[in-house]
Design a protein around this motif. Structure first.
Motif, PDB file in Angstrom:
ATOM      1  N   SER A 113      -1.063  -0.240  -4.309  1.00  0.00           N
ATOM      2  CA  SER A 113      -1.589   0.615  -3.715  1.00  0.00           C
ATOM      3  C   SER A 113      -3.068   1.022  -3.913  1.00  0.00           C
ATOM      4  O   SER A 113      -4.080   1.364  -3.046  1.00  0.00           O
ATOM      5  CB  SER A 113      -0.843   2.167  -3.931  1.00  0.00           C
ATOM      6  OG  SER A 113       0.430   1.995  -3.446  1.00  0.00           O
TER       7      SER A 113
ATOM      8  N   TYR B  39      -5.445   8.606  -9.091  1.00  0.00           N
ATOM      9  CA  TYR B  39      -4.421   7.520  -8.903  1.00  0.00           C
ATOM     10  C   TYR B  39      -4.528   6.612 -10.103  1.00  0.00           C
ATOM     11  O   TYR B  39      -3.749   6.154 -10.806  1.00  0.00           O
ATOM     12  CB  TYR B  39      -4.362   7.072  -7.568  1.00  0.00           C
ATOM     13  CG  TYR B  39      -3.121   6.525  -7.063  1.00  0.00           C
ATOM     14  CD1 TYR B  39      -2.033   7.258  -6.643  1.00  0.00           C
ATOM     15  CD2 TYR B  39      -2.750   4.860  -7.206  1.00  0.00           C
ATOM     16  CE1 TYR B  39      -0.888   6.493  -6.135  1.00  0.00           C
ATOM     17  CE2 TYR B  39      -1.520   4.527  -6.618  1.00  0.00           C
ATOM     18  CZ  TYR B  39      -0.613   5.365  -6.245  1.00  0.00           C
ATOM     19  OH  TYR B  39       0.550   4.726  -5.663  1.00  0.00           O
TER      20      TYR B  39
ATOM     21  N   PHE C  82       1.887  11.131   2.125  1.00  0.00           N
ATOM     22  CA  PHE C  82       1.751  10.715   1.224  1.00  0.00           C
ATOM     23  C   PHE C  82       2.312   9.237   1.079  1.00  0.00           C
ATOM     24  O   PHE C  82       1.728   8.138   0.751  1.00  0.00           O
ATOM     25  CB  PHE C  82       1.964  11.258  -0.119  1.00  0.00           C
ATOM     26  CG  PHE C  82       1.081  10.872  -1.286  1.00  0.00           C
ATOM     27  CD1 PHE C  82      -0.288  11.235  -1.484  1.00  0.00           C
ATOM     28  CD2 PHE C  82       1.763  10.021  -2.344  1.00  0.00           C
ATOM     29  CE1 PHE C  82      -0.993  10.574  -2.685  1.00  0.00           C
ATOM     30  CE2 PHE C  82       1.107   9.687  -3.391  1.00  0.00           C
ATOM     31  CZ  PHE C  82      -0.049   9.720  -3.636  1.00  0.00           C
ATOM     32  N   THR C  83       3.371   9.313   1.110  1.00  0.00           N
ATOM     33  CA  THR C  83       4.399   7.733   0.745  1.00  0.00           C
ATOM     34  C   THR C  83       4.166   6.807   1.649  1.00  0.00           C
ATOM     35  O   THR C  83       4.069   5.711   1.369  1.00  0.00           O
ATOM     36  CB  THR C  83       5.828   7.989   0.689  1.00  0.00           C
ATOM     37  OG1 THR C  83       6.228   6.947  -0.205  1.00  0.00           O
ATOM     38  CG2 THR C  83       6.393   8.386   1.802  1.00  0.00           C
ATOM     39  N   LEU C  84       3.703   7.102   2.834  1.00  0.00           N
ATOM     40  CA  LEU C  84       3.266   6.061   3.769  1.00  0.00           C
ATOM     41  C   LEU C  84       1.790   5.767   3.917  1.00  0.00           C
ATOM     42  O   LEU C  84       1.227   4.821   4.799  1.00  0.00           O
ATOM     43  CB  LEU C  84       3.604   6.423   5.166  1.00  0.00           C
ATOM     44  CG  LEU C  84       5.174   6.564   5.405  1.00  0.00           C
ATOM     45  CD1 LEU C  84       5.516   6.816   6.974  1.00  0.00           C
ATOM     46  CD2 LEU C  84       5.820   5.119   5.097  1.00  0.00           C
TER      47      LEU C  84
ATOM     48  N   THR D  64      -5.422   8.209   5.146  1.00  0.00           N
ATOM     49  CA  THR D  64      -6.395   8.034   3.919  1.00  0.00           C
ATOM     50  C   THR D  64      -7.244   6.383   4.318  1.00  0.00           C
ATOM     51  O   THR D  64      -7.911   6.282   3.536  1.00  0.00           O
ATOM     52  CB  THR D  64      -5.605   7.708   2.629  1.00  0.00           C
ATOM     53  OG1 THR D  64      -4.631   6.502   3.009  1.00  0.00           O
ATOM     54  CG2 THR D  64      -4.879   8.580   2.323  1.00  0.00           C
TER      55      THR D  64
ATOM     56  N   ILE E 260      -8.245  10.100  -3.881  1.00  0.00           N
ATOM     57  CA  ILE E 260      -7.089   9.597  -4.527  1.00  0.00           C
ATOM     58  C   ILE E 260      -7.056   8.759  -5.449  1.00  0.00           C
ATOM     59  O   ILE E 260      -6.488   8.925  -6.517  1.00  0.00           O
ATOM     60  CB  ILE E 260      -6.011   9.448  -3.178  1.00  0.00           C
ATOM     61  CG1 ILE E 260      -5.755  10.807  -2.219  1.00  0.00           C
ATOM     62  CG2 ILE E 260      -4.985   8.876  -3.601  1.00  0.00           C
ATOM     63  CD1 ILE E 260      -5.001  10.529  -1.035  1.00  0.00           C
TER      64      ILE E 260
ATOM     65  N   GLY F 285       4.263   3.019  -3.842  1.00  0.00           N
ATOM     66  CA  GLY F 285       3.444   3.372  -5.052  1.00  0.00           C
ATOM     67  C   GLY F 285       4.196   4.335  -6.121  1.00  0.00           C
ATOM     68  O   GLY F 285       5.368   4.496  -6.130  1.00  0.00           O
TER      69      GLY F 285
ATOM     70  N   ASN G  18       6.630   6.631  -4.506  1.00  0.00           N
ATOM     71  CA  ASN G  18       8.127   6.162  -4.375  1.00  0.00           C
ATOM     72  C   ASN G  18       8.813   6.141  -5.765  1.00  0.00           C
ATOM     73  O   ASN G  18      10.164   6.651  -5.703  1.00  0.00           O
ATOM     74  CB  ASN G  18       8.124   4.789  -3.774  1.00  0.00           C
ATOM     75  CG  ASN G  18       7.590   4.613  -2.702  1.00  0.00           C
ATOM     76  OD1 ASN G  18       6.286   4.826  -2.417  1.00  0.00           O
ATOM     77  ND2 ASN G  18       8.346   4.223  -1.538  1.00  0.00           N
TER      78      ASN G  18
ATOM     79  N   SER H 251      -6.501   3.826   4.559  1.00  0.00           N
ATOM     80  CA  SER H 251      -5.674   2.417   4.027  1.00  0.00           C
ATOM     81  C   SER H 251      -4.776   1.870   5.244  1.00  0.00           C
ATOM     82  O   SER H 251      -5.149   0.413   5.334  1.00  0.00           O
ATOM     83  CB  SER H 251      -4.602   2.898   3.117  1.00  0.00           C
ATOM     84  OG  SER H 251      -5.058   3.022   1.828  1.00  0.00           O
TER      85      SER H 251
ATOM     86  N   SER I  24      -5.588  -0.817  -1.832  1.00  0.00           N
ATOM     87  CA  SER I  24      -5.658  -0.554  -0.563  1.00  0.00           C
ATOM     88  C   SER I  24      -6.557   0.698  -0.370  1.00  0.00           C
ATOM     89  O   SER I  24      -6.970   1.468   0.728  1.00  0.00           O
ATOM     90  CB  SER I  24      -4.324  -0.289   0.242  1.00  0.00           C
ATOM     91  OG  SER I  24      -3.734   1.017  -0.224  1.00  0.00           O
ATOM     92  N   LEU I  25      -6.588   1.474  -1.431  1.00  0.00           N
ATOM     93  CA  LEU I  25      -7.301   2.728  -1.593  1.00  0.00           C
ATOM     94  C   LEU I  25      -8.905   2.351  -1.689  1.00  0.00           C
ATOM     95  O   LEU I  25      -9.951   3.182  -1.450  1.00  0.00           O
ATOM     96  CB  LEU I  25      -6.958   3.604  -2.646  1.00  0.00           C
ATOM     97  CG  LEU I  25      -5.611   4.591  -2.542  1.00  0.00           C
ATOM     98  CD1 LEU I  25      -4.971   4.941  -3.511  1.00  0.00           C
ATOM     99  CD2 LEU I  25      -5.993   5.448  -1.259  1.00  0.00           C
TER     100      LEU I  25
ATOM    101  N   ALA J 174       0.976  -1.418  -0.220  1.00  0.00           N
ATOM    102  CA  ALA J 174       0.014   0.140   0.096  1.00  0.00           C
ATOM    103  C   ALA J 174       0.903   1.148  -0.019  1.00  0.00           C
ATOM    104  O   ALA J 174       0.587   2.206  -0.644  1.00  0.00           O
ATOM    105  CB  ALA J 174      -0.890  -0.076   1.186  1.00  0.00           C
ATOM    106  N   ALA J 175       1.794   1.112   0.825  1.00  0.00           N
ATOM    107  CA  ALA J 175       2.898   2.333   1.118  1.00  0.00           C
ATOM    108  C   ALA J 175       3.555   2.508  -0.401  1.00  0.00           C
ATOM    109  O   ALA J 175       3.861   3.781  -0.810  1.00  0.00           O
ATOM    110  CB  ALA J 175       3.674   2.316   2.129  1.00  0.00           C
TER     111      ALA J 175
END
Ligand code: PFF
Length: 455
Positions: free
Chosen positions: A327, A112, A233-235, A239, A108, A28, A31, A241, A330-331, A25-26
């Protein structure tokens, strides 16, 4: 303590499955697409240092808090917040913090999916050799041809959203866990292949220096804020998630250790992505500071001219699709769990309704690059507006409220019981970070983002 709640959606088969799923999830687009270019624009090593500090002081404590709330509540983020607040003798209105998180994930994923669709298109462009020997002008044209055509964007976004729905339909173990078990290692393996390739370009040292040599002059107050916002955002914080995935965590899991492992994996992959990309950029005499176009405009030029470039190009964009996909699921999950719990839908109905609604909202993002480029509000097109609303307003606000709730409102007995291992030094450090450091840092970023203060 009262009897433990059970999640009606099932749970991860082990703590490792959870760590893998949450790392998926983190890791994506944040990164692989965003981190390298913002590090490039903000002074390389100095920026990386600030980013690491943000991950440690803010990211890991809030992630720990979210997993704890999810695991105690065992429901969708809104209901988990409500139950945990009730168990602590606090107002049910904390429900709204979870609801805000679900709304953020909803918005998101709507954009996304569109960006992940670009990556999917590029897999095929690379495969068909469209980058081979291409000039920068030609690559620009390819990108324009993609984003200016709403039908193409809708097509790729539909594939991504359709794929996401088809995985979430199968539930926690058979859907989410099974796909991540395959995609995460595949993504990592591809990344390592490209890093090895990059070492072989002879420009690896340049990449290393660029990413790790701290140039404190390039570090402005604004880049500190960018580092902080990106840590969030990156973690995937605020959200829903991570809180949602926390609801499926087995009892025997140590929450702070899991949060540490997830944050470490996420950071390592962001750094590896930088080490994969920059040597290739330098070896081909290209500019590292190209901004958001680094991956979709600069890198294809390199792929078009380097040995095995076609193959590496396909692998690279496939890696991006895998990273984005783990990701995306997970959203979608928080909205699906909410629909199942609140509206009594089956998982199939909930996945299709939730994913379908996000797809519909995503049309706004699709049109921002073509027929709707001029539909603006406050000078922002639809995509920019959604991005601004989530990244600069909803996520910091959500994170702030989670930190305040956990540090100041959550019953200490509950938080001590969920915080495992029960080291009191670690607990106190965590509590201090959550009670003082995180809120202060977030308030500063938030006020700056909405223009109340200017750093
Ligand atoms: N962490 C993801 C990335 O870095 O690309 C983005 C993301 C995924 C944000 C899931 C929020 C979320 F809930």
């Amino acid at each position: 303590m009262e009897g433990e709640r059970q999640s009606r959606h099932g749970q991860w088969s082990s703590r490792w499955a959870f760590i893998l799923a949450a790392s998926g999830a983190a890791v994506g687009l944040g990164n692989i697409w965003k981190f390298p270019y913002i590090a490039g624009e903000n002074g390389g090593g100095a920026f990386v240092l600030v980013y690491l500090v943000c991950i440690i002081l803010l990211g890991i404590p809030i992630m720990t808090a979210e997993i704890m709330i999810g695991r105690h509540g065992r429901q969708n983020p809104a209901n988990s917040m409500k139950s945990v607040a009730e168990d602590s003798g606090r107002s049910q209105h904390w429900f709204w913090v979870g609801a805000l998180a679900i709304a953020s994930s909803f918005i998101i994923l709507s954009y996304y999916g569109v960006i992940a669709g670009w990556a999917l298109d590029y897999v095929f462009q690379a495969l068909l050799g469209h980058f081979n020997q291409a000039t920068p002008q030609h690559i620009d044209k390819l990108f324009e041809a993609l984003v200016s055509n709403p039908w193409k964007l809708i097509f790729w976004d539909s594939l991504i959203m359709g794929g996401t729905i088809s995985v979430v339909v199968f539930g926690v173990e058979k859907g989410l866990e099974r796909s991540v078990r395959f995609m995460f290692p595949a993504m990592l393996a591809i990344l390592l292949i490209i890093v090895i390739y990059s070492i072989d370009t002879g420009y690896f040292g340049h990449g290393l220096a660029f990413l790790f040599h701290p140039n404190f002059k390039a570090l402005t107050p604004n880049s500190i804020l960018i580092a902080l916002g990106h840590a969030f955002f990156t973690l995937s914080l605020a959200t829903g998630s991570i809180m949602m995935y926390g609801a499926y965590v087995p009892r025997d899991t140590s929450v702070p250790q899991a949060a540490l492992a997830i944050a470490a994996a996420d950071t390592a992959i962001a750094l590896l992505a930088g080490l994969a990309i920059f040597p290739i950029v330098f070896a081909n005499g290209l500019q590292p500071g190209a901004g958001p176009g680094l991956i979709f405009k600069t890198l294809p030029i390199a792929f078009g001219h380097m040995p095995y470039g076609q193959f590496i190009g396909v692998l690279f964009f496939l890696m991006l699709v895998f990273a984005a996909f783990t990701s995306a699921i997970s959203l979608l999950e928080p909205t699906v769990a909410w629909l199942i719990e609140q509206k009594n839908l089956t998982r199939g109905q909930a996945s299709m309704l939730g994913g379908g609604a996000m797809w519909l909202l995503g049309l706004g993002t699709v049109f921002s690059f073509n027929i709707g480029a001029n539909w603006t509000l406050f000078g922002l097109n639809f995509f920019e507006l959604m991005d601004y609303l989530t990244a600069n307003i909803m996520l910091p606000l959500g994170g702030l409220l989670v930190a305040i709730f956990t540090a100041w409102r959550l019953n200490k007995q509950i938080s001590r019981a969920e915080f495992n291992p029960q080291s009191s030094v670690l607990y106190k450090l965590w509590h201090f970070a959550l009670a003082y450091i995180s809120p202060l840092m977030i308030v500063i970023v938030f006020l700056n983002a909405i223009g109340v203060i200017k750093l």
